[in-house]
Scaffold this motif. Structure first.
Motif, PDB file in Angstrom:
ATOM      1  N   LEU A 157     107.596 -56.270 104.029  1.00 23.77           N
ATOM      2  CA  LEU A 157     106.480 -57.178 104.780  1.00 23.77           C
ATOM      3  C   LEU A 157     106.116 -57.401 103.363  1.00 23.77           C
ATOM      4  N   THR A 158     106.508 -59.389 103.505  1.00 28.03           N
ATOM      5  CA  THR A 158     106.084 -60.463 102.230  1.00 28.03           C
ATOM      6  C   THR A 158     104.273 -60.182 103.113  1.00 28.03           C
ATOM      7  N   VAL A 159     103.343 -60.274 102.310  1.00 33.63           N
ATOM      8  CA  VAL A 159     102.082 -60.387 102.901  1.00 33.63           C
ATOM      9  C   VAL A 159     101.432 -61.454 102.238  1.00 33.63           C
ATOM     10  N   HIS A 160     100.872 -62.308 102.729  1.00 32.34           N
ATOM     11  CA  HIS A 160      99.707 -63.238 102.064  1.00 32.34           C
ATOM     12  C   HIS A 160      98.943 -63.424 102.120  1.00 32.34           C
ATOM     13  N   GLY A 164      95.911 -66.944  97.557  1.00 33.96           N
ATOM     14  CA  GLY A 164      97.207 -67.559  96.930  1.00 33.96           C
ATOM     15  C   GLY A 164      98.051 -66.299  96.809  1.00 33.96           C
ATOM     16  N   SER A 165      98.162 -65.157  96.427  1.00 32.28           N
ATOM     17  CA  SER A 165      98.818 -64.077  95.615  1.00 32.28           C
ATOM     18  C   SER A 165      99.714 -63.218  96.460  1.00 32.28           C
ATOM     19  N   ASP A 166     100.931 -63.236  96.492  1.00 30.46           N
ATOM     20  CA  ASP A 166     101.840 -63.152  98.018  1.00 30.46           C
ATOM     21  C   ASP A 166     102.215 -61.374  97.468  1.00 30.46           C
ATOM     22  N   ARG A 167     102.799 -59.925  97.987  1.00 30.42           N
ATOM     23  CA  ARG A 167     103.265 -59.388  97.752  1.00 30.42           C
ATOM     24  C   ARG A 167     103.590 -58.736  98.351  1.00 30.42           C
ATOM     25  N   VAL A 168     104.357 -57.887  98.209  1.00 29.70           N
ATOM     26  CA  VAL A 168     105.489 -56.987  99.486  1.00 29.70           C
ATOM     27  C   VAL A 168     105.726 -55.903  99.770  1.00 29.70           C
ATOM     28  N   VAL A 169     104.837 -55.386 100.474  1.00 26.28           N
ATOM     29  CA  VAL A 169     104.574 -54.052 101.147  1.00 26.28           C
ATOM     30  C   VAL A 169     105.477 -53.066 102.588  1.00 26.28           C
ATOM     31  N   ARG A 170     105.583 -52.543 102.190  1.00 31.32           N
ATOM     32  CA  ARG A 170     106.321 -50.965 103.209  1.00 31.32           C
ATOM     33  C   ARG A 170     105.843 -51.329 104.195  1.00 31.32           C
ATOM     34  N   VAL A 171     106.751 -51.013 105.693  1.00 26.74           N
ATOM     35  CA  VAL A 171     105.524 -50.743 107.025  1.00 26.74           C
ATOM     36  C   VAL A 171     107.235 -49.991 107.302  1.00 26.74           C
ATOM     37  N   PHE A 228      93.915 -46.157 104.705  1.00 22.19           N
ATOM     38  CA  PHE A 228      95.286 -46.664 103.607  1.00 22.19           C
ATOM     39  C   PHE A 228      95.432 -45.912 102.481  1.00 22.19           C
ATOM     40  N   ALA A 229      94.234 -47.117 101.268  1.00 25.70           N
ATOM     41  CA  ALA A 229      94.497 -46.476  99.695  1.00 25.70           C
ATOM     42  C   ALA A 229      93.985 -44.718  99.384  1.00 25.70           C
ATOM     43  N   THR A 230      93.086 -44.835  99.732  1.00 22.86           N
ATOM     44  CA  THR A 230      92.495 -43.185 100.090  1.00 22.86           C
ATOM     45  C   THR A 230      93.723 -41.878  99.923  1.00 22.86           C
ATOM     46  N   ALA A 231      94.513 -42.537 101.607  1.00 23.99           N
ATOM     47  CA  ALA A 231      95.566 -41.328 101.524  1.00 23.99           C
ATOM     48  C   ALA A 231      96.581 -41.157 100.894  1.00 23.99           C
ATOM     49  N   LEU A 232      97.089 -42.716 100.462  1.00 26.22           N
ATOM     50  CA  LEU A 232      97.839 -42.592  99.488  1.00 26.22           C
ATOM     51  C   LEU A 232      97.813 -41.827  97.898  1.00 26.22           C
ATOM     52  N   CYS A 233      96.511 -41.766  97.974  1.00 25.53           N
ATOM     53  CA  CYS A 233      96.250 -40.993  96.258  1.00 25.53           C
ATOM     54  C   CYS A 233      96.334 -39.632  96.588  1.00 25.53           C
ATOM     55  N   ASP A 234      96.002 -39.147  98.015  1.00 28.01           N
ATOM     56  CA  ASP A 234      95.502 -37.969  98.224  1.00 28.01           C
ATOM     57  C   ASP A 234      96.889 -37.310  98.349  1.00 28.01           C
ATOM     58  N   ILE A 235      97.973 -38.478  97.988  1.00 24.07           N
ATOM     59  CA  ILE A 235      99.263 -37.423  98.190  1.00 24.07           C
ATOM     60  C   ILE A 235      99.718 -37.430  96.814  1.00 24.07           C
ATOM     61  N   ARG A 240      99.643 -47.035  90.273  1.00 28.71           N
ATOM     62  CA  ARG A 240     100.224 -48.348  89.968  1.00 28.71           C
ATOM     63  C   ARG A 240     101.066 -48.958  91.446  1.00 28.71           C
ATOM     64  N   ASP A 241     101.293 -48.067  91.482  1.00 32.29           N
ATOM     65  CA  ASP A 241     101.980 -48.854  93.674  1.00 32.29           C
ATOM     66  C   ASP A 241     101.141 -48.534  94.644  1.00 32.29           C
ATOM     67  N   VAL A 242     100.097 -48.139  93.845  1.00 29.38           N
ATOM     68  CA  VAL A 242      99.064 -48.236  95.414  1.00 29.38           C
ATOM     69  C   VAL A 242      98.289 -49.251  94.854  1.00 29.38           C
ATOM     70  N   GLN A 243      98.210 -49.597  93.461  1.00 30.81           N
ATOM     71  CA  GLN A 243      97.383 -50.790  92.984  1.00 30.81           C
ATOM     72  C   GLN A 243      98.313 -51.964  93.469  1.00 30.81           C
ATOM     73  N   ALA A 244      99.768 -52.021  92.949  1.00 31.66           N
ATOM     74  CA  ALA A 244     100.907 -52.738  94.296  1.00 31.66           C
ATOM     75  C   ALA A 244     100.859 -53.118  95.631  1.00 31.66           C
ATOM     76  N   ALA A 245     100.145 -52.017  96.228  1.00 31.93           N
ATOM     77  CA  ALA A 245     100.279 -52.279  97.900  1.00 31.93           C
ATOM     78  C   ALA A 245      99.374 -52.391  98.343  1.00 31.93           C
ATOM     79  N   LEU A 246      98.556 -52.659  97.331  1.00 30.65           N
ATOM     80  CA  LEU A 246      96.844 -53.158  97.920  1.00 30.65           C
ATOM     81  C   LEU A 246      96.452 -54.851  97.690  1.00 30.65           C
TER      82      LEU A 246
END
Length: 290
Positions: A157-160, A164-171, A228-235, A240-246
């Motif tokens: 998903l392209t997130v706006h 004005g910064s877009d990013r791509v996240v996994r669904v 979402f962020a803390t769960a990613l860090c927990d596993i 930097r992947d968490v940074q990109a996702a957020l």
């Protein structure tokens, strides 16, 4: 004159492709400052702005936000040679303590999802926040064209995002099953109000947070993003992947989630403590028989 200067400044922001929300808040703050000063904005002195700031009766975070808008206006006026000196250059910016994440607990997230089953749109919002890390404003902007389906049942998903910064996240596949039901809308945002108009960021926030409050949970939609962020860090996800996702520009902003998470390092701490076993095997002390 003030209205002309404000309009001119907003026109400048528009040409720079500033966010609509930024322009709305900037205009509102300048209009309030103008009313406080009782004279043209460009005639304000450093003492005037200091008096205005000291008169604010809001939290430090809001003082920082209001002051940032005012400083940006006077920096623009000075660079545009509308004023000789910048009266806001020494305006004090309050130091804000770094906020600690407040993720919704897993059991409460499960309850929130179960209780939202009656409203599939709301249910999907909770999933996008809790399992993809989307903010309310980002949820409101999701459109069919932003979704790229993959061959594994999920999507990207392209997130706006902010500024004005877009990013791509996994669904994940499980979340995409719910999102897919809304993709029949071909034009514009997929999430709508009852009258058919696009859902606003504020509308998403109010409905989702109202739902949580209504079932007795003291959380907001944003705490699902924290989860979402803390769960990613927990596993053990790479920071930097968490940074990109957020969608964080600054890695330091993301690092608060690793600092908050103590479970991830608990096994290493336990391993360090195993050295005490040898000491615990020492001979018991000799008792004095006298």
């Amino acid at each position: 004159m003030n209205d002309q200067m404000i309009t001119k400044h907003i026109s400048f922001l528009n040409r720079r492709n500033a966010q609509a929300s930024t322009m709305i808040h900037r205009r509102g703050q300048l209009e309030r400052l103008s009313a406080f000063l009782g004279k043209p904005l460009l005639a304000a002195s450093a003492e005037d702005l200091d008096r205005w700031q000291q008169g604010l009766r809001v939290c430090a975070s809001s003082v920082q936000t209001y002051s940032s808008h005012v400083r940006a206006f006077y920096e623009w006026a000075h660079e545009s040679e509308l004023i000789g000196e910048n009266p806001a250059k020494n305006l004090i910016m309050p130091k804000i303590a770094r906020r600690v994440p407040r993720p919704i607990p897993e059991k409460d997230l499960a309850l929130a999802l179960i209780a939202a089953r009656y409203n599939h749109q709301l249910f999907t919002w909770l999933l996008l926040a809790g399992y993809c890390g989307l903010r309310a404003a980002e949820i409101s902007k999701v459109a069919r064209g932003d979704v790229r389906i993959d061959g594994e049942g999920g999507a990207f998903l392209t997130v706006h995002g902010k500024g004005g910064s877009d990013r791509v996240v996994r669904v994940p596949p499980e979340v995409f099953k719910e999102l897919d039901a809304h993709l029949h809308r071909r034009q514009g945002p997929i999430f709508r109000r009852t009258n058919g108009s696009p859902m606003t960021p504020n509308g998403v926030t109010q409905i989702a947070s109202g739902h949580l409050k209504g079932i007795g949970l003291p959380y907001t939609l944003h705490t699902l993003r924290h989860r979402f962020a803390t769960a990613l860090c927990d596993i053990g996800a790479d920071i930097r992947d968490v940074q990109a996702a957020l969608g964080h520009r600054d890695l330091a902003t993301t690092s608060i989630y690793t600092a908050h998470n103590v479970r991830r390092g608990s096994k290493d701490v336990d391993r360090l403590g195993k050295g005490l076993r040898a000491l615990n095997r020492r001979q018991p002390p000799v008792r004095d028989k006298t």
